[in-house]
Design a protein around this motif. Structure first.
Motif, PDB file in Angstrom:
ATOM      1  N   ASN A  13      45.794  78.168 -51.300  1.00  0.00           N
ATOM      2  CA  ASN A  13      45.926  77.079 -50.333  1.00  0.00           C
ATOM      3  C   ASN A  13      47.202  76.283 -50.513  1.00  0.00           C
ATOM      4  O   ASN A  13      47.579  75.489 -49.634  1.00  0.00           O
ATOM      5  N   GLU A  53      40.367  86.917 -47.509  1.00  0.00           N
ATOM      6  CA  GLU A  53      40.400  86.003 -46.369  1.00  0.00           C
ATOM      7  C   GLU A  53      41.344  84.838 -46.629  1.00  0.00           C
ATOM      8  O   GLU A  53      42.080  84.405 -45.733  1.00  0.00           O
ATOM      9  N   ARG A  57      44.552  84.085 -44.315  1.00  0.00           N
ATOM     10  CA  ARG A  57      44.636  82.796 -43.619  1.00  0.00           C
ATOM     11  C   ARG A  57      45.934  82.064 -43.973  1.00  0.00           C
ATOM     12  O   ARG A  57      46.581  81.466 -43.115  1.00  0.00           O
ATOM     13  N   ARG A  58      46.300  82.117 -45.270  1.00  0.00           N
ATOM     14  CA  ARG A  58      47.524  81.432 -45.676  1.00  0.00           C
ATOM     15  C   ARG A  58      48.751  82.102 -45.059  1.00  0.00           C
ATOM     16  O   ARG A  58      49.688  81.431 -44.620  1.00  0.00           O
ATOM     17  N   PHE A  60      48.830  83.744 -42.232  1.00  0.00           N
ATOM     18  CA  PHE A  60      48.837  83.406 -40.812  1.00  0.00           C
ATOM     19  C   PHE A  60      49.333  81.973 -40.595  1.00  0.00           C
ATOM     20  O   PHE A  60      50.083  81.691 -39.657  1.00  0.00           O
ATOM     21  N   PHE A  61      48.895  81.068 -41.482  1.00  0.00           N
ATOM     22  CA  PHE A  61      49.348  79.677 -41.392  1.00  0.00           C
ATOM     23  C   PHE A  61      50.860  79.585 -41.586  1.00  0.00           C
ATOM     24  O   PHE A  61      51.559  78.891 -40.828  1.00  0.00           O
ATOM     25  N   CYS A  80      43.811  82.969 -31.395  1.00  0.00           N
ATOM     26  CA  CYS A  80      43.020  83.362 -32.561  1.00  0.00           C
ATOM     27  C   CYS A  80      43.601  84.621 -33.178  1.00  0.00           C
ATOM     28  O   CYS A  80      43.861  85.596 -32.469  1.00  0.00           O
ATOM     29  N   TRP A  81      43.799  84.574 -34.483  1.00  0.00           N
ATOM     30  CA  TRP A  81      44.187  85.765 -35.240  1.00  0.00           C
ATOM     31  C   TRP A  81      42.887  86.349 -35.797  1.00  0.00           C
ATOM     32  O   TRP A  81      42.170  85.688 -36.536  1.00  0.00           O
ATOM     33  N   TYR A 184      41.517  83.074 -38.119  1.00  0.00           N
ATOM     34  CA  TYR A 184      42.384  81.899 -38.096  1.00  0.00           C
ATOM     35  C   TYR A 184      42.663  81.510 -36.647  1.00  0.00           C
ATOM     36  O   TYR A 184      43.096  82.331 -35.855  1.00  0.00           O
TER      37      TYR A 184
END
Length: 350
Positions: A13, A53, A57-58, A60-61, A80-81, A184
């Motif tokens: 994160n 995951e 998510r990171r 994609f962010f 949405c990814w 995401y």
């Protein structure tokens, strides 16, 4: 392992680069090599999913942030990814390739500019994941492929063409899309798309039957006398391909049965439980399938902790005697479930 997963996710994160994501990916692999006892496998599976995951998510962010920083195109109001494949079904091993896409919604007059944003973000995200240890998908099932990065309008038009034509490649794409799971962004976009796909297939029995015939292949490499048919030639001579030896057959059969029974879920375990609850699978068959999936996952996880090509191949003689016995039984269950699907397909044709 619970504390490891929590620690890795906390670090993820705060990650700011692909190198930091790769470090966490490698750390997961290192720890799992020391914690592969059979009694820990259920906990390990959950931890592996959790860490994957968090990495995705990171990534994609960071891809979204980079694209916004460069002011490329227009950011869609809703997007949405989503993931597919083993991560979409919540059953990845440590080293898995990329299977994902993007859906977005925007005013029609802004669609071209929104596509610019999405394509740039997809390119950044895909390359970042590759650096983090996720190989490019050999079948190009990634958000950099326009087939898997679409506006909702474009996706609906594409889906309609697949449903109407039903060519073998179209069936393959439909089966892949049935694993769509949001990861995401605006989750409802991917959830609605998957449910709409299941609903559309349920209204087309002939197409559903052809898809059922498709999942009869590849055949499980187990002979009539119980002999396991290993690779005969090449660098993997004497080895078993763990995905093609029954695992794919089980997951595809459950996927088809979920569609047949109007159960629009994405995860393999969730599908199996729902099919048993709906009476499609008897309790004994459901239990056998659950055990077979566990065997495949355990062996794949144990023998594929190293990154690199060929990690799905396991030498038959390298397996312990107990593992060989368990794998043979899992293959029998996979063949049994394929026959179960074949009978349902025959009923549609009748």
């Amino acid at each position: 392992m619970e504390s490891l997963a929590a620690k890795v996710v906390e670090r993820l994160n705060r990650a700011e680069s692909a190198a930091e994501l790769r470090f966490c990916h490698d750390e997961l692999a290192r720890e799992l090599r020391r914690c592969l006892a059979p009694e820990q496998m259920k906990q390990l599976a959950g931890d592996v999913v959790c860490v994957h995951e968090a990495i995705l998510r990171r990534a994609f962010f960071l891809a979204e942030r980079e694209t916004m920083k460069r002011s490329v195109g227009i950011r869609p109001p809703a997007w949405c990814w989503y993931v597919m494949g083993s991560i979409g079904r919540c059953e990845p091993t440590i080293w898995t390739d990329q299977d994902h896409g993007i859906l977005f919604n925007c005013p029609e007059e802004e669609e071209a500019a929104c596509y610019e944003f999405i394509r740039h973000m997809a390119a950044v995200g895909v390359d970042m994941l590759h650096e983090a240890g996720y190989p490019y998908c050999s079948g190009y099932v990634m958000a950099t492929n326009k087939r898997w990065a679409q506006s909702v309008r474009g996706w609906e038009q594409q889906l309609s063409s697949y449903l109407d034509s039903g060519w073998p490649n179209d069936i393959r794409f439909l089966l892949i899309a049935m694993d769509m799971r949001p990861l995401y962004g605006e989750a409802e976009l991917a959830e609605k798309a998957r449910k709409a796909l299941f609903a559309a297939l349920a209204k087309r029995p002939p197409l559903l039957a052809r898809m059922g015939e498709h999942v009869q292949f590849p055949p499980v490499p187990l002979g009539w006398l119980g002999n396991v048919q290993t690779e005969r030639w090449g660098p993997y001579s004497g080895a078993v391909h763990m995905k093609q030896s029954g695992y794919v057959q089980l997951t595809n059969a459950l996927k088809w049965l979920a569609c047949f029974a109007h159960v629009p879920t994405a995860g393999t375990a969730e599908r199996r439980r729902a099919l048993e609850a709906n009476g499609v699978l008897t309790a004994p068959l459901s239990d056998a399938v659950c055990e077979a999936l566990s065997v495949y996952y355990s062996i794949r996880l144990k023998y594929s902790t190293e990154a690199g090509d060929g990690r799905e191949y396991v030498l038959w003689r390298a397996l312990e005697r107990t593992e060989q016995k368990q794998l043979k039984q899992a293959m029998r269950t996979a063949k049994r479930l394929q026959r179960f699907v074949a009978r349902r397909v025959a009923n549609i044709h009748a």
